[in-house]
Enzyme design. Structure first.
Site, PDB file in Angstrom:
ATOM      1  N   CYS A  18       5.235  -4.141   5.689  1.00 36.28           N
ATOM      2  CA  CYS A  18       4.853  -2.771   5.174  1.00 36.28           C
ATOM      3  C   CYS A  18       6.032  -2.125   4.676  1.00 36.28           C
ATOM      4  CB  CYS A  18       4.242  -1.928   6.220  1.00 36.28           C
ATOM      5  SG  CYS A  18       2.537  -2.603   7.029  1.00 36.28           S
ATOM      6  N   HIS A  33       4.488   5.426   4.358  1.00 34.77           N
ATOM      7  CA  HIS A  33       3.616   4.281   4.616  1.00 34.77           C
ATOM      8  C   HIS A  33       2.567   4.664   5.497  1.00 34.77           C
ATOM      9  CE1 HIS A  33       1.969   0.566   5.692  1.00 34.77           C
ATOM     10  NE2 HIS A  33       2.332   0.537   6.941  1.00 34.77           N
ATOM     11  N   ASN A  63      -4.516   0.891   5.655  1.00 32.49           N
ATOM     12  CA  ASN A  63      -3.183   0.252   5.556  1.00 32.49           C
ATOM     13  C   ASN A  63      -3.242  -0.909   4.554  1.00 32.49           C
ATOM     14  OD1 ASN A  63      -0.781  -0.845   6.011  1.00 32.49           O
ATOM     15  ND2 ASN A  63      -0.657  -0.898   8.321  1.00 32.49           N
TER      16      ASN A  63
END
Length: 326
Positions: free
Chosen positions: A113, A253, A283
C-alpha cells in the site's frame, strides 16, 4: 537543485462495480456492518481477462494525455504493485512496451500500500540525479486476486484499479522561498519488518510456489497505521519548515475511513481538506493514492500551486509521506 514537477494525472477502474449488498449475498456480512467499520460502499473488481498491466497502461495513457505528451517523451517507467501480471518480467516492462516506449529503465516497486509513495521517492531520486528527464509513476493492482473470499474481515476491504502521474525534471525558478515552487518538496520512507505477520500474503514463488491469500490482524494494523502515518507526515513538514496549516489537501492511502479520520485528527486537520475515495474504490493498495489524486485534480478540487500531503502505510510494515506542490 532540480525538482520533480507533476505534469499530469490519470486513472483506470474496472467496469464491474461490486456493492456491499452484493457481497452480503455471499458472505455473512451487511452493508451497515461494512460502512460502519470501513466507510466503504462499493469497489471495482477486474474480470478474468483484465490484468494489472491493462489497468496500468490505461491510467498511464490518461496521465500522458493530461500532460500533453506522447509516450516517447517518457524515459523512466515505474509501476508500484503487489499484484504483478507475472513473476517476471516486471509489469512496468509490459506497460512500457504497450505504450511504445523503449530504451529507458522500467521496473516494479513492491511496498504494497506504500508502493506509490516509495515509487515517487525512487523516481524523484533518479530524475534529480539526471538519470531520466520524464517519468511515469504508476500504482496498479488487481488485489481481488489475493483475497480469501470466505473471509469477511478482509474480502470486503479491497478493490482493483490504477492511477498514474507524469513527472518532469525541472530547475525551480529563482524565488525568495523555494518552497513556493512546484514539485516534490520532501519524501520520507520507512519500514519495519518485525511486523510482517500482522499484514501479509501467505504464499509466493520463493516459499509455497503459490500466489497465497491476504491475512491481516485488523486492530493491530489500525493502531500502527495512525501512529506511523501522523509521525511521517510531521517528518516531511519539519524537513521543509512548513506548518500543518500550509497544507491545502491531504491525499491519503484509502485503506479505511476510520484510519483516515483518526490520522487527520492527530494532525489537527479538518476532513474538509482530506481527499476521500474509499467509499467508492475501497482499498486499492498501491493504486489508492494516485486514484484519489486524479479524482481530485479532475473535479477541480486540487489546483496548480496547491500543497498536497500524500501518505500511506502497507504490509511489511512499510510507510511514507511526500509533500507535493502541484
Amino acid at each position: 537543485m532540480p525538482r520533480s514537477v507533476l505534469l499530469g494525472t490519470g486513472s483506470a477502474l474496472p467496469a464491474t462495480r461490486v456493492t456491499n449488498d452484493d457481497l452480503a449475498a455471499r458472505l455473512d456480512t451487511s452493508d451497515a456492518w461494512i460502512r460502519e467499520r470501513t466507510g466503504i460502499v462499493a469497489r471495482r473488481i477486474a474480470d478474468a481477462s483484465t490484468t494489472t498491466a491493462d489497468l496500468a497502461t490505461e491510467a498511464a495513457a490518461a496521465a500522458l494525455a493530461a500532460a500533453g505528451l506522447p509516450p516517447q517523451a517518457i524515459d523512466l517507467v515505474l509501476v508500484a504493485t503487489a499484484t504483478p501480471d507475472l513473476t517476471f518480467p516486471a509489469t512496468a516492462v509490459r506497460v512500457q512496451a504497450r505504450l511504445g516506449i523503449a530504451g529507458g529503465p522500467a521496473f516494479d516497486v513492491a511496498a504494497v500500500c506504500s508502493g506509490f509513495v516509495y515509487a515517487l521517492g525512487v523516481a524523484d531520486s533518479m530524475l534529480r540525479a539526471g538519470q531520466a528527464t520524464r517519468a511515469l509513476v504508476i500504482g496498479a493492482e488487481t488485489f481481488s486476486r489475493l483475497l480469501d473470499w470466505e473471509d469477511r474481515s478482509t474480502a470486503v476491504l479491497f478493490g482493483d484499479g490504477a492511477g498514474a502521474v507524469v513527472l518532469e525534471r525541472r530547475d525551480p525558478p529563482e524565488a525568495d522561498d523555494v518552497r513556493a515552487a512546484r514539485g516534490l518538496l520532501a519524501i520520507r520512507l520507512h519500514a519495519d519488518g518485525r511486523h510482517e505477520g500482522l499484514l501479509h500474503v501467505d504464499g509466493g514463488p520463493g516459499s509455497t510456489g503459490t500466489v497465497g491469500k491476504l491475512r491481516m490482524a485488523g486492530r493491530e494494523v489500525f493502531r500502527h497505521a495512525v501512529h506511523n502515518l501522523a509521525s511521517v507526515c510531521h517528518e516531511v513538514l519539519e524537513e521543509t519548515g512548513l506548518p500543518i496549516a500550509a497544507i491545502d489537501w491531504v491525499v491519503p492511502h484509502q485503506a479505511n475511513l476510520r484510519i483516515i479520520e483518526a490520522t487527520a485528527r492527530k494532525l489537527g486537520l479538518p476532513m474538509e481538506r482530506v481527499v476521500v475515495t474509499v467509499h467508492e474504490h475501497a482499498n486499492t493498495s498501491a493504486a489508492s493514492i494516485p486514484l484519489a489524486l486524479d479524482a481530485a485534480v479532475r473535479d477541480g478540487r486540487i489546483r496548480e500551486g496547491q500543497l498536497c500531503l500524500l501518505e500511506a502505510m502497507g504490509g511489511g510494515f512499510t510507510w511514507g509521506a511526500a509533500l507535493l506542490r502541484v
